[in-house]
Design a protein around this motif. Sequence first.
Motif, PDB file in Angstrom:
ATOM      1  N   VAL A  88     -24.628  22.909 -10.690  1.00  0.00           N
ATOM      2  CA  VAL A  88     -25.907  22.622 -11.351  1.00  0.00           C
ATOM      3  C   VAL A  88     -25.698  21.674 -12.527  1.00  0.00           C
ATOM      4  N   LEU A  89     -24.620  21.883 -13.271  1.00  0.00           N
ATOM      5  CA  LEU A  89     -24.342  21.014 -14.422  1.00  0.00           C
ATOM      6  C   LEU A  89     -24.099  19.568 -13.996  1.00  0.00           C
ATOM      7  N   ALA A  90     -23.551  19.368 -12.799  1.00  0.00           N
ATOM      8  CA  ALA A  90     -23.226  18.018 -12.336  1.00  0.00           C
ATOM      9  C   ALA A  90     -24.346  17.373 -11.528  1.00  0.00           C
ATOM     10  N   ALA A  91     -25.363  18.138 -11.162  1.00  0.00           N
ATOM     11  CA  ALA A  91     -26.411  17.620 -10.272  1.00  0.00           C
ATOM     12  C   ALA A  91     -27.232  16.535 -10.961  1.00  0.00           C
ATOM     13  N   GLN A  92     -27.454  15.430 -10.251  1.00  0.00           N
ATOM     14  CA  GLN A  92     -28.299  14.352 -10.751  1.00  0.00           C
ATOM     15  C   GLN A  92     -29.748  14.665 -10.379  1.00  0.00           C
ATOM     16  N   ALA A  93     -30.473  15.275 -11.296  1.00  0.00           N
ATOM     17  CA  ALA A  93     -31.838  15.711 -11.013  1.00  0.00           C
ATOM     18  C   ALA A  93     -32.660  15.693 -12.291  1.00  0.00           C
ATOM     19  N   ASP A  94     -33.972  15.565 -12.125  1.00  0.00           N
ATOM     20  CA  ASP A  94     -34.890  15.521 -13.266  1.00  0.00           C
ATOM     21  C   ASP A  94     -35.478  16.886 -13.587  1.00  0.00           C
ATOM     22  N   ILE A  95     -35.453  17.801 -12.616  1.00  0.00           N
ATOM     23  CA  ILE A  95     -36.082  19.099 -12.776  1.00  0.00           C
ATOM     24  C   ILE A  95     -35.441  20.055 -11.787  1.00  0.00           C
ATOM     25  N   ALA A  96     -35.465  21.332 -12.080  1.00  0.00           N
ATOM     26  CA  ALA A  96     -34.912  22.335 -11.168  1.00  0.00           C
ATOM     27  C   ALA A  96     -36.023  23.241 -10.655  1.00  0.00           C
ATOM     28  N   ILE A  97     -35.951  23.558  -9.370  1.00  0.00           N
ATOM     29  CA  ILE A  97     -36.815  24.570  -8.770  1.00  0.00           C
ATOM     30  C   ILE A  97     -35.916  25.682  -8.253  1.00  0.00           C
ATOM     31  N   PRO A 131     -25.745  32.949 -12.760  1.00  0.00           N
ATOM     32  CA  PRO A 131     -25.109  31.971 -13.660  1.00  0.00           C
ATOM     33  C   PRO A 131     -25.749  30.593 -13.601  1.00  0.00           C
ATOM     34  N   SER A 132     -26.296  30.235 -12.457  1.00  0.00           N
ATOM     35  CA  SER A 132     -26.912  28.910 -12.337  1.00  0.00           C
ATOM     36  C   SER A 132     -28.109  28.761 -13.267  1.00  0.00           C
ATOM     37  N   LEU A 133     -28.766  29.871 -13.627  1.00  0.00           N
ATOM     38  CA  LEU A 133     -29.891  29.797 -14.556  1.00  0.00           C
ATOM     39  C   LEU A 133     -29.423  29.382 -15.940  1.00  0.00           C
ATOM     40  N   THR A 147     -28.670  25.112 -20.104  1.00  0.00           N
ATOM     41  CA  THR A 147     -27.733  24.238 -20.809  1.00  0.00           C
ATOM     42  C   THR A 147     -28.111  22.774 -20.632  1.00  0.00           C
ATOM     43  N   ARG A 148     -28.519  22.417 -19.424  1.00  0.00           N
ATOM     44  CA  ARG A 148     -28.940  21.044 -19.155  1.00  0.00           C
ATOM     45  C   ARG A 148     -30.266  20.699 -19.818  1.00  0.00           C
ATOM     46  N   GLY A 149     -31.058  21.713 -20.143  1.00  0.00           N
ATOM     47  CA  GLY A 149     -32.391  21.457 -20.677  1.00  0.00           C
ATOM     48  C   GLY A 149     -33.351  20.927 -19.638  1.00  0.00           C
ATOM     49  N   LEU A 150     -33.098  21.266 -18.375  1.00  0.00           N
ATOM     50  CA  LEU A 150     -33.967  20.786 -17.306  1.00  0.00           C
ATOM     51  C   LEU A 150     -35.276  21.575 -17.293  1.00  0.00           C
ATOM     52  N   PRO A 151     -36.397  20.915 -17.059  1.00  0.00           N
ATOM     53  CA  PRO A 151     -37.624  21.671 -16.781  1.00  0.00           C
ATOM     54  C   PRO A 151     -37.399  22.557 -15.562  1.00  0.00           C
ATOM     55  N   LEU A 152     -38.107  23.686 -15.502  1.00  0.00           N
ATOM     56  CA  LEU A 152     -37.821  24.677 -14.465  1.00  0.00           C
ATOM     57  C   LEU A 152     -39.100  25.225 -13.849  1.00  0.00           C
ATOM     58  N   VAL A 153     -39.097  25.316 -12.523  1.00  0.00           N
ATOM     59  CA  VAL A 153     -40.140  25.992 -11.763  1.00  0.00           C
ATOM     60  C   VAL A 153     -39.464  27.090 -10.948  1.00  0.00           C
ATOM     61  N   VAL A 154     -40.054  28.276 -10.951  1.00  0.00           N
ATOM     62  CA  VAL A 154     -39.507  29.397 -10.194  1.00  0.00           C
ATOM     63  C   VAL A 154     -40.440  29.720  -9.025  1.00  0.00           C
TER      64      VAL A 154
END
Length: 351
Positions: free
Chosen positions: A119-128, A137-139, A144-151
């Motif tokens: 997750v730390l290495a993923a090139q993404a703008d947001i996490a779902i 742990p991925s949460l 840590t990345r400060g990614l916006p999040l949708v559950v």
Amino acid sequence: MTRRRRPTLDDVAGAVGVSRATVSNAYNRPDQLSARLRAEVLRVAAELGYPGPDPTARSLATSRTGAIAVLLDTSLSMAFADPALYLTLDALARVIDPRGHALLLLPGGAHGGPPADRVLAAQADIAIVYSLPDGAPSLDAVRTRGLPLVVIDQPLLPGTARVGCADRLGAALAARHLLDLGHRRFGIFAACSHLKPGGGGLSVAEAAAAPFHDVRERLGGYLDELGSCAVVVEEAAGLSAESAMTGAFALLGTSPRPTAVLCMSDQLALAVLAAARELGISVPGELSVAGFDDSPPSSWSSPPLTTVRQDLAAKGRIAGELALALLDDGSVPAPVEVPVSLVVRGSTGPC
């Protein structure tokens, strides 16, 4: 040999007789051009061999990758074998694709969800997040990345955009239906919840401590209705068909055997139907079975499956809309809950 120079955006603009901005809009903002002009730009670009804007350069200029990371709790092979999951993902992709976003699927690992370093290495703008256990742990990596999040479904995280369904109500509807048919001896078949590595029988207290919100809620809905009825709980060892069948045989082998089985997913319910056929147990004559999801196989199983319906496509669509809203202005939309209903088919009958 001299290496051929790669055509540039300026080459296309000069050949068409338009500005650089017009060519850029043909790829990035097509609504800014007439259909005729855009078609001409793309035609000339194809003739020149221009492949379009470089995605790496574009991401550096915009600070956006165009990718949405989807964190799964299972392997990709299991994900695409689960109708509930692939229907949700398909609807999600249909919403984000017109806006130029792509899905980056991160499969689950041993601790529920993908490894944190992935997750730390993923090139993404947001996490779902799709149905992860509490404390995965991925949460922490997403935070840590400060990614916006949708559950989607779980876990419940304060201040996070989320779409789920009325798990407890749906489970109560299924239990009440079977009670009304006269059943008083029940089996509850739970999805893999990491409580026991090899699956197996659970006490009600153990099941109530599951790290998955939907397991806790569906169990609560069943027990709200069942009261003093006899209840045995079985947990599948994993998400594969083999694990579900192993659990189904174990549940049907208990003595006295339940007359009705409440399953926390259609996949589990279909395994119970298959195990009952192998054991020569008549459904619904000797055993009633109810599922949860109303995925497509439930309507053509033998017999057709009574189940709790949730709109899986709506969940995917809403998750996509929540993600786009977060990307557009950063504000966290309110949580959304899709309704549930009971679909009665041939797998349930009088005790």
